[in-house]
Design a protein around this motif. Structure first.
Motif, PDB file in Angstrom:
ATOM      1  N   SER A  42       0.834  -1.209   0.000  1.00 21.10           N
ATOM      2  CA  SER A  42       0.000   0.000   0.000  1.00 21.10           C
ATOM      3  C   SER A  42       0.859   1.246   0.000  1.00 21.10           C
ATOM      4  O   SER A  42       0.583   2.205  -0.727  1.00 21.10           O
ATOM      5  N   LEU A  43       1.922   1.243   0.802  1.00 24.31           N
ATOM      6  CA  LEU A  43       2.810   2.396   0.870  1.00 24.31           C
ATOM      7  C   LEU A  43       3.469   2.669  -0.472  1.00 24.31           C
ATOM      8  O   LEU A  43       3.493   3.805  -0.949  1.00 24.31           O
ATOM      9  N   VAL A  44       3.984   1.629  -1.099  1.00 19.85           N
ATOM     10  CA  VAL A  44       4.632   1.800  -2.405  1.00 19.85           C
ATOM     11  C   VAL A  44       3.629   2.316  -3.432  1.00 19.85           C
ATOM     12  O   VAL A  44       3.918   3.254  -4.187  1.00 19.85           O
ATOM     13  N   SER A  45       2.431   1.733  -3.443  1.00 21.37           N
ATOM     14  CA  SER A  45       1.397   2.181  -4.392  1.00 21.37           C
ATOM     15  C   SER A  45       1.053   3.644  -4.176  1.00 21.37           C
ATOM     16  O   SER A  45       0.964   4.418  -5.132  1.00 21.37           O
ATOM     17  N   TRP A  76      12.036  11.874  -6.511  1.00 21.55           N
ATOM     18  CA  TRP A  76      12.669  11.502  -5.241  1.00 21.55           C
ATOM     19  C   TRP A  76      12.353  12.530  -4.161  1.00 21.55           C
ATOM     20  O   TRP A  76      12.110  12.180  -3.008  1.00 21.55           O
ATOM     21  N   PHE A  77      12.304  13.831  -4.529  1.00 21.18           N
ATOM     22  CA  PHE A  77      12.020  14.873  -3.554  1.00 21.18           C
ATOM     23  C   PHE A  77      10.557  14.801  -3.114  1.00 21.18           C
ATOM     24  O   PHE A  77      10.254  14.918  -1.920  1.00 21.18           O
ATOM     25  N   ILE A  78       9.667  14.606  -4.062  1.00 22.33           N
ATOM     26  CA  ILE A  78       8.236  14.500  -3.741  1.00 22.33           C
ATOM     27  C   ILE A  78       7.996  13.303  -2.829  1.00 22.33           C
ATOM     28  O   ILE A  78       7.245  13.391  -1.851  1.00 22.33           O
ATOM     29  N   THR A  79       8.646  12.181  -3.119  1.00 22.84           N
ATOM     30  CA  THR A  79       8.501  10.980  -2.286  1.00 22.84           C
ATOM     31  C   THR A  79       9.028  11.225  -0.877  1.00 22.84           C
ATOM     32  O   THR A  79       8.394  10.835   0.109  1.00 22.84           O
ATOM     33  N   CYS A  80      10.180  11.885  -0.767  1.00 24.96           N
ATOM     34  CA  CYS A  80      10.744  12.183   0.560  1.00 24.96           C
ATOM     35  C   CYS A  80       9.822  13.104   1.370  1.00 24.96           C
ATOM     36  O   CYS A  80       9.609  12.889   2.565  1.00 24.96           O
ATOM     37  N   VAL A  81       9.286  14.126   0.724  1.00 23.57           N
ATOM     38  CA  VAL A  81       8.398  15.058   1.428  1.00 23.57           C
ATOM     39  C   VAL A  81       7.110  14.354   1.868  1.00 23.57           C
ATOM     40  O   VAL A  81       6.673  14.510   3.012  1.00 23.57           O
ATOM     41  N   VAL A  86       3.791  11.901   6.220  1.00 23.79           N
ATOM     42  CA  VAL A  86       2.932  10.795   6.623  1.00 23.79           C
ATOM     43  C   VAL A  86       3.539   9.964   7.749  1.00 23.79           C
ATOM     44  O   VAL A  86       2.827   9.521   8.653  1.00 23.79           O
ATOM     45  N   TYR A  87       4.847   9.757   7.741  1.00 30.15           N
ATOM     46  CA  TYR A  87       5.478   8.854   8.706  1.00 30.15           C
ATOM     47  C   TYR A  87       5.175   9.201  10.164  1.00 30.15           C
ATOM     48  O   TYR A  87       4.887   8.304  10.952  1.00 30.15           O
ATOM     49  N   PRO A  88       5.239  10.468  10.574  1.00 32.41           N
ATOM     50  CA  PRO A  88       4.940  10.764  11.981  1.00 32.41           C
ATOM     51  C   PRO A  88       3.552  10.298  12.427  1.00 32.41           C
ATOM     52  O   PRO A  88       3.356   9.957  13.591  1.00 32.41           O
ATOM     53  N   MET A  89       2.602  10.256  11.501  1.00 30.48           N
ATOM     54  CA  MET A  89       1.260   9.787  11.869  1.00 30.48           C
ATOM     55  C   MET A  89       1.259   8.305  12.217  1.00 30.48           C
ATOM     56  O   MET A  89       0.397   7.841  12.949  1.00 30.48           O
ATOM     57  N   THR A  90       2.222   7.548  11.714  1.00 28.91           N
ATOM     58  CA  THR A  90       2.274   6.122  12.019  1.00 28.91           C
ATOM     59  C   THR A  90       2.797   5.856  13.423  1.00 28.91           C
ATOM     60  O   THR A  90       2.688   4.735  13.915  1.00 28.91           O
TER      61      THR A  90
END
Length: 187
Positions: A42-45, A76-81, A86-90
């Motif tokens: 799901s994350l990759v998609s 790569w920049f869009i993916t990092c941002v 999103v990561y802190p919400m996990t």
């Protein structure tokens, strides 16, 4: 309701704990591997969909603002941002901390569905029911790829134990009892 009832009977604090208690160590490990595959897929998609949708917008914005660095429109920049947002919400310990994110995600889902319908209507792509496939183009149509992935997030079967713990106990207990009594009555 089955999962909630099983987790309660096993006195489990999470879906994974319930799987280990009810299926044993091997079954618990299989459930955890399945969850990792599901969430990773799901994350990759979602990251691919985000990069596909944001990159053209960022490129167009940079065309009008040459003073901004051009790497802003790179995938790569869009993916990092997006990962950084999103990561802190996990990491939230309570599901109530995600209430605003879930509400926002629901409205984004409605917006994407509306954009797809509007584009289909505008381009005359709503055809007779015998048509099975429609050729996609740039625009809102690729957003349709996000709908099943985002909708899957609302299934949340692996979060149901935590949701049960966050809810008022009497409401969930009432639903479980009613569901069990319905099953007994059907037998």
């Amino acid at each position: 309701l089955f999962i909630v009832g099983a987790a309660r009977s096993a006195r489990a604090n999470s879906y994974e704990d319930a799987a280990r208690a009810l299926l044993g160590p091997t079954g618990g490990a299989c459930v955890e591997i399945a969850l990792v595959c599901l969430v990773y897929g799901s994350l990759v998609s979602l990251q691919i969909i985000i990069a596909d949708q944001v990159q053209p917008v960022a490129s167009a914005a940079l065309a009008n603002a040459p003073h901004l660095p051009h790497f802003i429109a790179e995938r790569w920049f869009i993916t990092c941002v997006s990962t950084a947002l999103v990561y802190p919400m996990t990491l939230a310990k309570s599901l109530s901390a995600l209430a605003s994110a879930t509400t926002a995600a629901f409205f984004v889902l409605l917006f994407v569905a509306g954009a797809v319908v509007a584009e289909f209507g505008e381009k005359g792509w709503i055809s007779d029911p015998s048509v099975v496939a429609v050729e996609t183009s740039k625009g809102a149509t690729p957003c349709a790829l996000a709908l099943p992935v985002v909708a899957m997030a609302y299934a949340c079967h692996f979060n149901i134990v935590a949701i049960d713990r966050d809810q008022k106990p009497d409401l969930i207990a009432l639903l479980v009892v009613r569901f069990q009594s319905t099953l007994v009555a059907q037998r």
